[in-house]
Design a protein around this motif. Sequence first.
Motif, short mmCIF file in Angstrom:
data_model
loop_
_atom_site.label_atom_id
_atom_site.label_comp_id
_atom_site.label_asym_id
_atom_site.label_seq_id
_atom_site.Cartn_x
_atom_site.Cartn_y
_atom_site.Cartn_z
N ILE A 45 0.91 -1.21 0.00
CA ILE A 45 0.09 -0.04 0.15
C ILE A 45 0.31 1.08 0.22
CG2 ILE A 45 -1.89 1.57 1.07
CD1 ILE A 45 -2.84 -1.45 0.13
N GLY A 46 1.19 2.15 -1.33
CA GLY A 46 2.14 3.82 -1.04
C GLY A 46 3.21 2.68 -1.24
N ARG B 109 -0.66 4.99 10.01
CA ARG B 109 -0.95 4.43 7.66
C ARG B 109 -2.66 4.65 7.64
NH1 ARG B 109 1.69 0.05 5.97
NH2 ARG B 109 1.18 0.62 4.41
N SER C 173 -3.84 5.61 4.65
CA SER C 173 -4.21 4.52 3.29
C SER C 173 -4.60 3.68 3.69
CB SER C 173 -2.62 4.72 2.34
OG SER C 173 -1.84 4.41 2.97
N LEU C 174 -3.49 2.33 4.75
CA LEU C 174 -3.93 1.28 4.90
C LEU C 174 -5.21 0.97 5.87
CD1 LEU C 174 -2.60 -1.40 5.72
CD2 LEU C 174 -0.75 -0.97 7.01
N PHE D 21 -7.65 0.77 3.42
CA PHE D 21 -7.56 -0.15 2.99
C PHE D 21 -7.98 -0.98 3.57
CE2 PHE D 21 -5.32 -3.91 1.89
CZ PHE D 21 -5.80 -4.29 0.37
N PRO E 153 -12.97 3.80 0.88
CA PRO E 153 -12.03 2.90 0.91
C PRO E 153 -11.21 3.02 -0.26
CG PRO E 153 -12.94 2.22 2.32
CD PRO E 153 -14.11 2.95 1.54
N VAL F 76 -7.76 5.45 -0.99
CA VAL F 76 -5.97 5.41 -1.51
C VAL F 76 -6.23 5.30 -2.84
CG1 VAL F 76 -5.13 2.05 -1.15
CG2 VAL F 76 -6.86 2.83 0.37
N GLN G 251 -2.19 7.46 -2.84
CA GLN G 251 -1.09 7.16 -3.81
C GLN G 251 -1.13 7.92 -5.16
OE1 GLN G 251 -1.39 2.67 -4.77
NE2 GLN G 251 -1.87 2.23 -2.52
#
Length: 663
Positions: A101-102, A141, A143-144, A147, A226, A230, A234
């Motif tokens: 992720i990213g 985090r 983005s996580l 996700f 989500p 994400v 990114q």
Amino acid sequence: MTTIKTISSKLGASLFALVFVIGFGAGGLFGGVLPMSRQVQGWWRADELVAVLARVDQLRMDEHRGKSKTLRVVAEFVYQYNGRTYRSNRINIAGDGSDNIGSYHQDTYARLQQARDSQQKVTLWLDPQEPEFAVYDKTLRLSLFLFLIPFATLFPAVSLGALWALWAIWCKADKEETQSAVAVTPGQQLAGAQSYAAGRLELQADNSGALGLGLFALFWNLLSFPIAGVVLLQDQQGSQWGWLVLVFPLAGIFLMWAAGKIALARWRLGKVSLSLTQQPYTGIDNLAVRLHIEPGLGLRLQTASTHYPVQIQVQCVHEDRRGEDTTTKTLWAQELGERHVVHGAQSLDFSISLPADMPISGILEHKEVEVIWKLQIKVLDAELSFKLPVRQGMGGQVNARDVLEQQYPREPINLFGFPRTPEGTKQQTRNWFWAYGIFFVLIAITAFAIFNSASEDSTQQRSTQQRSTDQAQTLAQTETFAQLKARLATGADVNAGDAEGRSLLMQAVDEVSLEKVRYLLEQGAKVDLATPVDADGHGGRTAVFAAIDHDAVEIVQALADADADLRRPSNKVWTPVHYAAYKGALKSLRYLHQRGLAIDEVFNGGRGSTPLMVAAQYNQLPAIAFLLQAGADRSKKDLYGEDACGYARFFKQEAAAKALDCQ
């Protein structure tokens, strides 16, 4: 009595449901709920942690290859607290796992590698109540976290739905749908299937569909929001195409708005039922019907009116639910005209007449093919649909196929296979874009606030680390030049070192004190003394590297005039030229080049990188420009076949790639 066939079919359905219960339940628990709870728990604990300086003792990047490549930074830090030495291998406060992720793992590895290679300490965040707990990154985090939302919500929901199905298979009573085609004479009432009160047939409206649409919209949003978050996080380049992913959250908001609008309209209308004086049948005239409204029409509206329009229509439709789409064809329909009902009325009386040449209600040749009689009522923006149990009247029975052939002659074969729009359907087309537009703005503001908070935490962490480093350097600058001279005059060793193995000369260089450097050289200080090298190969830093670290070119020149070895590597990793390129020390880099050091030299340790590769890796644009001007070969490759452009691309240094004119 339950037959063997029924038991075997229940066992098969139970095993199928059990697979979903266990599979999605375990996936949701271990792949969503637990990781997400660790994220929240770590975020909650972060405020209690304090900063402490630590040395990067071990560092590596683990790569896992399955269906996709995932990365994980593995590091070990050494730090001291209250006079004791501790070790920690925690990177992120939410726990360390392998993911893609990213660029989190690549960026973290680059920062830690930079600190380790330059022998600089990093900031860990320590729990004073539990000194063994220390973590490098205490930020969430985002983005996580986004996700994990679908895995933590949808997977358990599917598991619970399968568990309910498992219960229904064994515990819920089987419903047998029976269709009776018994002829009903005028004045006769149907016994059994419908509820009766005071000698009349009571009918309830069909479900509005708001709950089903709302659940679908909820599932849609739990996936789309989500994923969109994400993707946008990114999208570091800010590409205009990245914003297209917002189409899916917008659709989810529209679905949620539509479900809410339907549910609100039903609530404003109140509890509605329909009563008929007798069983409806084909050919009946002036069947008395009463619509019951509780607590009263318009009583739940904020702005009341004196009267309200009511639209009534009777339909006989042929519905085919086979396949993916439902095809509805209207066999007969009659508008009763618009009526007006006064405010607060609890009932509306009207009558209907049904034609004799229409088929009765019921399933036809297939359980998914049915003739349905509907009484549709629209009032206060709410649409009500009552299914009428129409039976056979005095006349002969009418075949639905014959009516279909008359109303809808067989159409020619569609050679291109284009789907045809079902006929007889009605859809609401009123668009209140401002409603879901405001809702989306609120969600966007909330997401921005969370992301901004996470960014502020990261900035605060870097600022605290810088302040801690500055404090450590300030402590080393307590001795004045006069005090140094006085100490050496008493016979102190000019090559003595501190706790980290730094000689007096190196300490003077770190203070960027040319006066002290020259004095120590005059007193016989050894110019090439280096800090100790540990078991992992870290250390070996000389005064030359300390001078380059500050880009103090006068000190570099003074050391070179004292016969310092300008080609000696530090711990077999950095040469002075590489280190100058890494630090972006342009004045030192230019001086080393003037002293005749090779601009394309490679070092034996590491990957065999050139200074240009190092400058590209750390995005040192002035160093790149100078090295290219000085004749550095950008096509030169390291031990693994990568050139400077490869370094820029791998570490996502777009500015460096542009400066190198990478294709």
